[in-house]
Design a protein around this motif. Structure first.
Motif, mmCIF file in Angstrom:
data_model
loop_
_atom_site.group_PDB
_atom_site.id
_atom_site.type_symbol
_atom_site.label_atom_id
_atom_site.label_comp_id
_atom_site.label_asym_id
_atom_site.label_seq_id
_atom_site.Cartn_x
_atom_site.Cartn_y
_atom_site.Cartn_z
ATOM 1 N N ARG A 90 0.803 -1.223 0.000
ATOM 2 C CA ARG A 90 0.000 0.000 0.000
ATOM 3 C C ARG A 90 0.839 1.278 0.000
ATOM 4 O O ARG A 90 0.393 2.318 -0.502
ATOM 5 C CB ARG A 90 -0.955 -0.005 1.189
ATOM 6 C CG ARG A 90 -0.277 -0.100 2.552
ATOM 7 C CD ARG A 90 -1.295 -0.311 3.663
ATOM 8 N NE ARG A 90 -0.676 -0.476 4.979
ATOM 9 C CZ ARG A 90 -0.171 -1.618 5.419
ATOM 10 N NH1 ARG A 90 -0.227 -2.687 4.641
ATOM 11 N NH2 ARG A 90 0.371 -1.690 6.609
ATOM 12 N N LYS A 91 2.035 1.223 0.577
ATOM 13 C CA LYS A 91 2.886 2.421 0.613
ATOM 14 C C LYS A 91 3.308 2.861 -0.788
ATOM 15 O O LYS A 91 3.623 4.020 -1.001
ATOM 16 C CB LYS A 91 4.118 2.163 1.478
ATOM 17 C CG LYS A 91 3.809 1.987 2.961
ATOM 18 C CD LYS A 91 5.079 1.788 3.770
ATOM 19 C CE LYS A 91 4.761 1.617 5.254
ATOM 20 N NZ LYS A 91 5.998 1.404 6.057
ATOM 21 N N HIS A 92 3.310 1.907 -1.722
ATOM 22 C CA HIS A 92 3.716 2.226 -3.094
ATOM 23 C C HIS A 92 2.547 2.737 -3.944
ATOM 24 O O HIS A 92 2.774 3.215 -5.051
ATOM 25 C CB HIS A 92 4.318 0.985 -3.751
ATOM 26 C CG HIS A 92 5.522 0.455 -3.050
ATOM 27 N ND1 HIS A 92 6.785 0.970 -3.234
ATOM 28 C CD2 HIS A 92 5.674 -0.543 -2.139
ATOM 29 C CE1 HIS A 92 7.663 0.314 -2.483
ATOM 30 N NE2 HIS A 92 7.004 -0.606 -1.805
ATOM 31 N N LYS A 93 1.317 2.613 -3.412
ATOM 32 C CA LYS A 93 0.118 3.072 -4.121
ATOM 33 C C LYS A 93 0.102 2.552 -5.565
ATOM 34 O O LYS A 93 0.167 3.300 -6.536
ATOM 35 C CB LYS A 93 0.032 4.601 -4.095
ATOM 36 C CG LYS A 93 -0.123 5.161 -2.689
ATOM 37 C CD LYS A 93 -0.225 6.678 -2.700
ATOM 38 C CE LYS A 93 -0.374 7.213 -1.269
ATOM 39 N NZ LYS A 93 -0.443 8.687 -1.242
ATOM 40 N N GLY A 295 -13.036 1.384 -9.405
ATOM 41 C CA GLY A 295 -13.193 2.550 -8.540
ATOM 42 C C GLY A 295 -11.940 2.845 -7.748
ATOM 43 O O GLY A 295 -11.569 4.006 -7.558
ATOM 44 N N GLY A 296 -11.271 1.778 -7.294
ATOM 45 C CA GLY A 296 -10.020 1.958 -6.568
ATOM 46 C C GLY A 296 -8.932 2.580 -7.431
ATOM 47 O O GLY A 296 -8.156 3.421 -6.969
ATOM 48 N N MET A 297 -8.881 2.180 -8.705
ATOM 49 C CA MET A 297 -7.911 2.760 -9.632
ATOM 50 C C MET A 297 -8.171 4.251 -9.838
ATOM 51 O O MET A 297 -7.246 5.073 -9.830
ATOM 52 C CB MET A 297 -7.968 2.028 -10.979
ATOM 53 C CG MET A 297 -7.508 0.589 -10.945
ATOM 54 S SD MET A 297 -7.647 -0.167 -12.592
ATOM 55 C CE MET A 297 -7.223 -1.868 -12.194
ATOM 56 N N LEU A 298 -9.448 4.579 -10.027
ATOM 57 C CA LEU A 298 -9.803 5.985 -10.242
ATOM 58 C C LEU A 298 -9.582 6.803 -8.970
ATOM 59 O O LEU A 298 -9.080 7.932 -9.018
ATOM 60 C CB LEU A 298 -11.270 6.088 -10.683
ATOM 61 C CG LEU A 298 -11.603 5.459 -12.043
ATOM 62 C CD1 LEU A 298 -13.109 5.466 -12.272
ATOM 63 C CD2 LEU A 298 -10.888 6.202 -13.165
ATOM 64 N N PHE A 299 -9.951 6.229 -7.827
ATOM 65 C CA PHE A 299 -9.797 6.904 -6.542
ATOM 66 C C PHE A 299 -8.328 7.184 -6.236
ATOM 67 O O PHE A 299 -7.979 8.247 -5.705
ATOM 68 C CB PHE A 299 -10.414 6.060 -5.431
ATOM 69 C CG PHE A 299 -10.182 6.594 -4.040
ATOM 70 C CD1 PHE A 299 -10.807 7.754 -3.617
ATOM 71 C CD2 PHE A 299 -9.333 5.935 -3.161
ATOM 72 C CE1 PHE A 299 -10.592 8.257 -2.339
ATOM 73 C CE2 PHE A 299 -9.116 6.421 -1.887
ATOM 74 C CZ PHE A 299 -9.744 7.588 -1.472
ATOM 75 N N SER A 300 -7.454 6.242 -6.588
ATOM 76 C CA SER A 300 -6.029 6.384 -6.268
ATOM 77 C C SER A 300 -5.361 7.507 -7.037
ATOM 78 O O SER A 300 -4.275 7.960 -6.661
ATOM 79 C CB SER A 300 -5.297 5.066 -6.555
ATOM 80 O OG SER A 300 -5.295 4.790 -7.946
ATOM 81 N N GLN A 301 -6.004 7.973 -8.095
ATOM 82 C CA GLN A 301 -5.410 9.016 -8.919
ATOM 83 C C GLN A 301 -6.044 10.387 -8.683
ATOM 84 O O GLN A 301 -5.869 11.307 -9.474
ATOM 85 C CB GLN A 301 -5.521 8.616 -10.397
ATOM 86 C CG GLN A 301 -4.780 7.320 -10.707
ATOM 87 C CD GLN A 301 -4.944 6.861 -12.143
ATOM 88 O OE1 GLN A 301 -5.175 7.656 -13.046
ATOM 89 N NE2 GLN A 301 -4.828 5.568 -12.377
ATOM 90 N N SER A 307 -2.456 8.214 2.487
ATOM 91 C CA SER A 307 -1.857 6.939 2.883
ATOM 92 C C SER A 307 -2.834 6.091 3.696
ATOM 93 O O SER A 307 -2.846 4.861 3.604
ATOM 94 C CB SER A 307 -0.580 7.178 3.690
ATOM 95 O OG SER A 307 0.375 7.865 2.907
ATOM 96 N N THR A 308 -3.660 6.748 4.488
ATOM 97 C CA THR A 308 -4.604 6.006 5.349
ATOM 98 C C THR A 308 -5.848 5.555 4.603
ATOM 99 O O THR A 308 -6.461 4.554 4.954
ATOM 100 C CB THR A 308 -5.020 6.879 6.541
ATOM 101 O OG1 THR A 308 -5.531 8.131 6.043
ATOM 102 C CG2 THR A 308 -3.834 7.145 7.458
#
Length: 332
Positions: A90-93, A295-301, A307-308
C-alpha cells in the motif's frame, strides 16, 4: 485418497503452468507466428490452460456447475490476489500508476460478465447449432471490445499487456526446439492434472456434501489460479505494477472465453440454462468486485487519496470476497 489426488493435481498444475508460460514466451519470441500477437495468444492460452482443462473435464463428467463456477471462481480469486497485493504494498500506491488501458480492460470484463449474469438469470433456452445465443453475444462483444482496445490511441491492447509476464525473466539458453517439446509435454501434463483436479473435486463434493458451485468457485478455482499468484508476487516485487494489474485483468478476460468452449461441448442445450442459481452469486460478485477495483484505480489518482485511505477499496474487495464465499457455502 481423493484428497491426496486433489492436492497432488493442484501442485502439478501450479508448477507445470509456470513452465508452460516460460516455454510459450520463448516460442512467441523466436518464431514468425505473427510476431508479438502470436506469442501473446500462445501465452494467454498457456496460462489459462488449467482452467480450460478443468472446465471441459467438468462438462465431460456431467457437472456444468463446476465448469462455470470454476471460470468465475478463478476470476474472483485473481481479483483477490491483486487486492491483497495492493494492501501489502500500500505504501507504493500501486493503482496510482495504472493507465486507461487497464481501465478499458476492466470495463470490458464488467460488460462480458454482465452478459453471462443476464443469461443465467433469464435463460432463453434458444440455441443455434447447440450453442446458446447468449454465447454468440459474448463472443461478439469480446471481439468488438478487443478491436476497440487495439485501435484506441489511449490504450494498449490487452493482449499486449498480457504478453509481458513473469516469463520475461526466463533463461535465454533454452533453444526453440527444446521450448516446443517442453510446451507440448507441459500441455499434456496440464491436461491430465486439470482432469484429475476436476474429477477428484467432484468426488470430494459428493462425499462431503459440499455443493459443486462451492467446489468450483473456491477450491478448484483457487488451485488453478495459483500460477497467477506467483506472477503477481514477482511483478509487485519488481515494482512492475502494470504487469501485475494487466496480467490479472487480461487473464480474467481470456477466462470468460472458456465459457464458449464449455457451451460447445455441453450437448444438453445452452450451458447458461443448466447451471445452479447459486452460480449467480459468483457472477454477480465478479461484477461487483471489478467495479470496486476500477473505482479503486480511479480513486487512487485523485487528490482525495491519502496513505490512510488508499487501501480502502482493496479492503472492501477482500471483505466482499469472504462474504461471497460464505453465501455460496451456506446456500449451496
Amino acid at each position: 485418497m481423493m484428497y491426496l489426488v486433489f492436492i497432488a493435481a493442484a501442485i502439478v498444475t501450479i508448477f507445470t503452468a509456470i513452465k508452460l508460460s516460460n516455454y510459450a514466451d520463448i516460442i512467441g519470441e523466436r518464431t514468425r507466428l505473427g510476431g508479438m500477437m502470436a506469442g501473446t495468444i500462445l501465452l494467454a492460452g498457456a496460462t489459462s490452460l488449467p482452467e480450460v482443462t478443468t472446465s471441459l473435464t467438468a462438462i465431460t463428467v456431467g457437472n456444468p456447475d463446476i465448469a462455470v463456477s470454476n471460470i468465475f471462481g478463478s476470476n474472483l480469486f485473481n481479483l483477490l490476489i491483486l487486492a491483497i497485493g495492493d494492501i501489502y504494498f500500500r505504501k507504493h500506491k500501486i493503482f496510482s500508476y495504472i493507465g486507461k488501458d487497464h481501465l478499458l480492460t476492466g470495463f470490458l470484463n464488467v460488460g462480458l460478465t454482465a452478459i453471462v449474469f443476464i443469461a443465467i438469470l433469464f435463460p432463453t433456452g434458444y440455441a443455434i447449432f447447440n450453442i446458446g445465443i447468449e454465447i454468440y453475444l459474448l463472443v461478439l462483444f469480446y471481439i468488438l471490445g478487443l478491436k476497440y482496445m487495439t485501435t484506441s490511441p489511449e490504450a494498449n491492447s490487452v493482449l499486449e499487456v498480457a504478453s509481458t509476464n513473469e516469463s520475461d525473466c526466463h533463461t535465454q539458453t533454452i533453444s526453440l526446439r527444446k521450448a516446443q517439446v517442453g510446451f507440448f509435454i507441459a500441455s499434456l501434463i496440464i491436461l491430465i492434472a486439470g482432469s484429475a483436479l476436476t474429477i477428484s473435486g467432484d468426488a470430494i463434493a459428493f462425499a462431503t456434501g459440499l455443493s459443486s458451485s462451492f467446489m468450483g468457485t473456491f477450491l478448484i478455482a483457487g488451485a488453478t489460479s495459483l500460477p497467477e499468484v506467483v506472477t503477481v508476487i514477482v511483478a509487485l516485487q519488481l515494482a512492475n505494477y502494470h504487469l501485475a494489474v494487466g496480467n490479472i485483468l487480461g487473464s480474467n478476460l481470456f477466462n470468460l472465453m472458456i465459457l464458449v468452449l464449455c457451451d460447445i461441448f455441453y450437448m444438453s442445450g445452452p450451458i447458461t440454462s443448466a447451471v445452479s442459481p447459486v452460480v449467480l452469486i459468483s457472477v454477480a460478485a465478479g461484477i461487483l468486485l471489478l467495479l470496486i477495483l476500477i473505482g479503486g484505480m480511479l480513486f487512487s489518482q485523485t487528490r482525495l487519496v491519502k496513505s490512510t485511505t488508499y487501501p480502502i477499496p482493496s479492503l472492501i474487495l477482500v471483505l466482499l470476497y469472504i462474504m461471497c464465499s460464505y453465501l455460496i457455502f451456506t446456500l449451496g
